[in-house]
Design a protein around this motif. Structure first.
Motif, PDB file in Angstrom:
ATOM      1  N   ALA A  67      -0.446  45.645 158.261  1.00 54.72           N
ATOM      2  CA  ALA A  67       0.908  45.562 157.698  1.00 54.72           C
ATOM      3  C   ALA A  67       1.474  46.911 157.289  1.00 54.72           C
ATOM      4  O   ALA A  67       2.688  47.139 157.403  1.00 54.72           O
ATOM      5  CB  ALA A  67       0.891  44.618 156.489  1.00 54.72           C
ATOM      6  N   LEU A  68       0.636  47.815 156.808  1.00 56.35           N
ATOM      7  CA  LEU A  68       1.133  49.045 156.189  1.00 56.35           C
ATOM      8  C   LEU A  68       1.995  49.920 157.108  1.00 56.35           C
ATOM      9  O   LEU A  68       3.066  50.374 156.690  1.00 56.35           O
ATOM     10  CB  LEU A  68      -0.045  49.857 155.633  1.00 56.35           C
ATOM     11  N   PRO A  69       1.598  50.216 158.345  1.00 50.40           N
ATOM     12  CA  PRO A  69       2.438  51.113 159.159  1.00 50.40           C
ATOM     13  C   PRO A  69       3.802  50.527 159.469  1.00 50.40           C
ATOM     14  O   PRO A  69       4.777  51.269 159.624  1.00 50.40           O
ATOM     15  CB  PRO A  69       1.608  51.316 160.432  1.00 50.40           C
ATOM     16  N   PHE A  70       3.902  49.222 159.536  1.00 49.21           N
ATOM     17  CA  PHE A  70       5.191  48.592 159.844  1.00 49.21           C
ATOM     18  C   PHE A  70       6.085  48.533 158.609  1.00 49.21           C
ATOM     19  O   PHE A  70       7.300  48.504 158.728  1.00 49.21           O
ATOM     20  CB  PHE A  70       4.965  47.195 160.438  1.00 49.21           C
ATOM     21  N   TRP A  71       5.458  48.542 157.430  1.00 49.39           N
ATOM     22  CA  TRP A  71       6.268  48.584 156.223  1.00 49.39           C
ATOM     23  C   TRP A  71       7.059  49.886 156.135  1.00 49.39           C
ATOM     24  O   TRP A  71       8.248  49.884 155.825  1.00 49.39           O
ATOM     25  CB  TRP A  71       5.387  48.430 154.974  1.00 49.39           C
ATOM     26  N   ASN A  72       6.424  50.999 156.412  1.00 47.32           N
ATOM     27  CA  ASN A  72       7.128  52.278 156.360  1.00 47.32           C
ATOM     28  C   ASN A  72       8.290  52.320 157.348  1.00 47.32           C
ATOM     29  O   ASN A  72       9.314  52.967 157.112  1.00 47.32           O
ATOM     30  CB  ASN A  72       6.165  53.432 156.651  1.00 47.32           C
ATOM     31  N   ALA A  73       8.140  51.623 158.475  1.00 43.02           N
ATOM     32  CA  ALA A  73       9.187  51.645 159.502  1.00 43.02           C
ATOM     33  C   ALA A  73      10.437  50.901 159.073  1.00 43.02           C
ATOM     34  O   ALA A  73      11.533  51.204 159.560  1.00 43.02           O
ATOM     35  CB  ALA A  73       8.646  51.041 160.798  1.00 43.02           C
ATOM     36  N   VAL A  74      10.278  49.925 158.174  1.00 40.20           N
ATOM     37  CA  VAL A  74      11.440  49.100 157.816  1.00 40.20           C
ATOM     38  C   VAL A  74      11.897  49.299 156.376  1.00 40.20           C
ATOM     39  O   VAL A  74      12.882  48.690 155.958  1.00 40.20           O
ATOM     40  CB  VAL A  74      11.130  47.602 158.034  1.00 40.20           C
TER      41      VAL A  74
ATOM     42  N   ASN B 111      13.569  51.390 154.656  1.00 37.22           N
ATOM     43  CA  ASN B 111      14.905  51.849 154.301  1.00 37.22           C
ATOM     44  C   ASN B 111      16.021  51.037 154.955  1.00 37.22           C
ATOM     45  O   ASN B 111      17.193  51.392 154.854  1.00 37.22           O
ATOM     46  CB  ASN B 111      15.079  53.336 154.636  1.00 37.22           C
ATOM     47  N   ASN B 112      15.653  49.951 155.609  1.00 40.81           N
ATOM     48  CA  ASN B 112      16.669  48.993 156.012  1.00 40.81           C
ATOM     49  C   ASN B 112      17.333  48.447 154.750  1.00 40.81           C
ATOM     50  O   ASN B 112      16.658  48.099 153.789  1.00 40.81           O
ATOM     51  CB  ASN B 112      16.008  47.867 156.813  1.00 40.81           C
ATOM     52  N   LYS B 113      18.662  48.373 154.750  1.00 38.23           N
ATOM     53  CA  LYS B 113      19.385  48.000 153.533  1.00 38.23           C
ATOM     54  C   LYS B 113      18.951  46.640 152.996  1.00 38.23           C
ATOM     55  O   LYS B 113      18.761  46.462 151.785  1.00 38.23           O
ATOM     56  CB  LYS B 113      20.894  48.002 153.806  1.00 38.23           C
ATOM     57  N   LEU B 114      18.775  45.697 153.895  1.00 39.22           N
ATOM     58  CA  LEU B 114      18.362  44.362 153.457  1.00 39.22           C
ATOM     59  C   LEU B 114      16.925  44.373 152.945  1.00 39.22           C
ATOM     60  O   LEU B 114      16.603  43.709 151.947  1.00 39.22           O
ATOM     61  CB  LEU B 114      18.513  43.370 154.609  1.00 39.22           C
ATOM     62  N   ILE B 115      16.052  45.113 153.632  1.00 35.69           N
ATOM     63  CA  ILE B 115      14.658  45.199 153.191  1.00 35.69           C
ATOM     64  C   ILE B 115      14.573  45.841 151.810  1.00 35.69           C
ATOM     65  O   ILE B 115      13.831  45.381 150.927  1.00 35.69           O
ATOM     66  CB  ILE B 115      13.816  46.002 154.198  1.00 35.69           C
ATOM     67  N   ARG B 116      15.341  46.903 151.600  1.00 33.80           N
ATOM     68  CA  ARG B 116      15.344  47.579 150.304  1.00 33.80           C
ATOM     69  C   ARG B 116      15.823  46.653 149.198  1.00 33.80           C
ATOM     70  O   ARG B 116      15.250  46.613 148.098  1.00 33.80           O
ATOM     71  CB  ARG B 116      16.219  48.821 150.358  1.00 33.80           C
TER      72      ARG B 116
END
Length: 399
Positions: A311-318, A320-325
């Protein structure tokens, strides 16, 4: 070397982190965020929220991730070994009969250590609340999370609190965030993450077939503990019925042995998953018992760490997506609420059982806030105070 620093730090935490998974998060926050500054408060909140979603013990996963951030893969392994080994060894010694938690000294010690856990969790909640619930909307999310965690039965309350926090964050928090979410300094590529997920699935699906095909006892034990670790949602306590329901374990460990080990697991520092080492030891005899304890311990932790690495590498990829933030801002507020609810019960309800533990807890909290003592020093002070209580209240003569 950073890996050596990670090992020393987590060994100290493994010896002193009493009070269960919520208390562990408090100890981590005090030592690694506030004192050592391995990660920021926001990054720590991200890790805690992410690990709440994954199967397995959140505190062990957070510790593994912090070791990974600080020292790479070697650091992650060092963090897991150092944090896990003390409690696993204590439980095996309990199985042998070399460690006893009964008697006035043991009771007094537990009074002090439970009171210290109250102080450490309260200190962590106070610090995280200032950073993760800085406005009225996120305070309200945290309050709702407290109510859900307290009044919805079982671990569903915590999962519901995180889910509500995500929804509320999507609705309320999109316009509140002025800074980007801080990246986690990971050394895990997406290729490694995908590989970890493939290994997780292959082992989960393949071990039962291998156990049935070979009829090998070692493979059967590995399969039982791996499956139990892989299917645990909602914290370490959920692993207990899964382990108890495994035929290979039920056939080798009596109900009395199981319950005795469970009681001991509540009293030792470190993660509850180390109960697997106790069960593995009880399932065999002689030198084989030690080896089977190690196999059971590794097998129950491997799936949850594979999922975290996936899970960790994909978390960094998303991130700063506005909805994710926005969703994560709500989830972080819910984490504060969940920790507050756990502070209320079971931390306070089990730790404050009279005037003496109340005084110990308040004194330790003040030492953390004003004297800024490290958590290990406060644990030592609380343990000594508990021993003094035990000598007077439980009948140990002074002369």
């Amino acid at each position: 070397m950073k890996s050596a620093e990670v090992f020393r730090t987590f060994l100290k935490l493994g010896v002193t982190s009493f009070g269960g998974p919520v208390a562990h998060l408090g100890y981590f926050r005090d030592e690694l965020v506030a004192r050592r500054k391995w990660v920021t408060e926001q990054q720590y909140g991200q890790l805690v929220a992410l690990c709440q979603f994954l199967p397995g013990p959140a505190s062990s996963q957070v510790g593994f991730a912090l070791g990974l951030i600080r020292g790479g893969y070697v650091g992650a392994l060092a963090a897991w070994v150092a944090f896990t080994l003390p409690s696993a060894l204590l439980l095996v010694l309990f199985a042998i009969g070399a460690v006893s938690l009964d008697g006035p000294i043991g009771q007094g010690l537990m009074v002090g250590l439970k009171a210290v856990a109250v102080a450490v969790v309260a200190h962590a909640v106070w610090g995280m609340a200032k950073n993760l619930t800085p406005d009225l909307k996120r305070v309200l999310i945290g309050v709702v999370a407290i109510a859900l965690a307290l009044f919805v039965p079982g671990n569903f309350g915590q999962l519901a609190a995180i889910a509500v926090g995500i929804i509320a964050g999507l609705i309320w928090c999109r316009d509140l965030l002025t800074q980007d979410a801080e990246a986690l300094s990971l050394r895990v590529s997406k290729r490694v993450g995908i590989g970890a997920m493939i290994v997780f699935v292959v082992l989960l699906a393949g071990l039962p077939f291998l156990a049935a095909f070979t009829a090998n006892g070692w493979v059967g034990v590995t399969d039982a503990f791996y499956r139990a670790g892989a299917l645990v949602f909602g914290g370490g306590h959920v692993v207990l019925p899964l382990l108890q329901g495994e035929p290979v374990i039920a056939e080798a460990v009596t109900q009395e042995q199981f319950l005795a080990g469970y009681g001991a697991a509540q009293a030792v520092p470190g993660p509850l998953f180390t109960f697997a080492a106790y069960l593995g030891f009880e399932m065999a005899a002689g030198s084989t018992a030690w080896l089977l304890a190690a196999v059971a311990l590794v097998a129950v932790f491997v799936p949850v760490m594979l999922l975290l690495v996936a899970a960790l590498p994909f978390w960094n990829a998303v991130r700063n997506n506005k909805l994710i933030r926005a969703a994560m801002a709500g989830a972080n507020a819910s984490v504060v609420g969940i920790l507050t609810a756990a502070l209320i019960t079971p931390v306070i309800t089990s730790g404050i059982t009279g005037i003496a533990p109340l005084v110990i807890a308040l004194s330790c909290f003040l030492l953390l806030i004003f004297a800024k003592l490290p958590a290990w020093a406060v644990v030592l002070i609380g343990a000594i105070a508990g021993l003094l209580v035990g000598m007077t209240e439980f009948g140990v003569a002074w002369t």
